[in-house]
Design a protein around this motif. Sequence first.
Motif, PDB file in Angstrom:
ATOM      1  N   ASP A 158       0.829  -1.218   0.000  1.00  0.00           N
ATOM      2  CA  ASP A 158       0.000   0.000   0.000  1.00  0.00           C
ATOM      3  C   ASP A 158       0.859   1.262   0.000  1.00  0.00           C
ATOM      4  O   ASP A 158       0.575   2.242   0.691  1.00  0.00           O
ATOM      5  CB  ASP A 158      -0.946  -0.002   1.197  1.00  0.00           C
ATOM      6  CG  ASP A 158      -2.066  -1.017   1.058  1.00  0.00           C
ATOM      7  OD1 ASP A 158      -2.296  -1.499  -0.071  1.00  0.00           O
ATOM      8  OD2 ASP A 158      -2.710  -1.345   2.074  1.00  0.00           O
ATOM      9  N   ALA A 204       0.861  -9.650   3.706  1.00  0.00           N
ATOM     10  CA  ALA A 204      -0.190  -8.749   3.254  1.00  0.00           C
ATOM     11  C   ALA A 204      -1.515  -9.490   3.282  1.00  0.00           C
ATOM     12  O   ALA A 204      -1.555 -10.722   3.302  1.00  0.00           O
ATOM     13  CB  ALA A 204       0.119  -8.220   1.851  1.00  0.00           C
ATOM     14  N   GLN A 208      -5.131  -5.246   0.123  1.00  0.00           N
ATOM     15  CA  GLN A 208      -3.863  -4.545   0.020  1.00  0.00           C
ATOM     16  C   GLN A 208      -3.189  -4.839  -1.322  1.00  0.00           C
ATOM     17  O   GLN A 208      -3.481  -5.842  -1.971  1.00  0.00           O
ATOM     18  CB  GLN A 208      -2.933  -4.944   1.166  1.00  0.00           C
ATOM     19  CG  GLN A 208      -3.433  -4.512   2.539  1.00  0.00           C
ATOM     20  CD  GLN A 208      -2.426  -4.769   3.634  1.00  0.00           C
ATOM     21  OE1 GLN A 208      -1.887  -5.872   3.751  1.00  0.00           O
ATOM     22  NE2 GLN A 208      -2.165  -3.747   4.446  1.00  0.00           N
TER      23      GLN A 208
END
Length: 231
Positions: A158, A204, A208
């Motif tokens: 991100d 993650a 994301q």
Amino acid sequence: MTRSFSYAALCQPPTGEQPRTVAGVLLNDADALAALGDAVNQAPYKAPPRAPVLYIKPANTYAADGDDIALPPDAGTVVVGACLGIVFGRTASRVDADHALDYVQGYRIVADLYVPHASYYRPAIKQKCRDGFCPMGPVVPRSQVANPDDLDIQVSVDGRVVQHASTRNWVRPAARLIADVTRFMTLQAGDVLLAGIPAGEPQARAGQQYEITIGKLGRLANRLVAAQELQ
């Protein structure tokens, strides 16, 4: 522009540059090996590995840059393993380290995604071989990569940098790795050898997006989505 897949579509390799085989190497990062500590001398290992420890990413795992990757319901998070993929240009069998790079067509950024797990002993098929868990960037010709053993690796999630690493930390440099693997396994034109995941790999979750850069090979980015979003 991203592409979204159903589970059926995820089982298809990306268009173009499709490898016959993608083989990965465990514990080829010095810090990853050191992190095992004394456990490497205990059962079931009993000693540090004397030869490359390999695993396979089968064709159902193949995906491309920009694809949305579906996380199955039993995988809340995935590990994002940033790998340099060594792409072969011709058949390599029992090659000498001094000439090993002559067999290389080029390199590509690969995201070795997998469900977190602890054991290196039992093959992690369920964790590593899920649909779409091997996104690969385009092949960069060998002539454009001066030294595969001196490339910076960076992973962002991100937009925030979460990992810095380098191929300088490999236990076996690229030529030595190719020589050792091809002593017992023939690799053919188009096959990809993942040279190892750096220690400290990030995780993650669905919703994301990660981005991997390696040297001047460009970038590989994929968005993670919950499986039901693609149904």
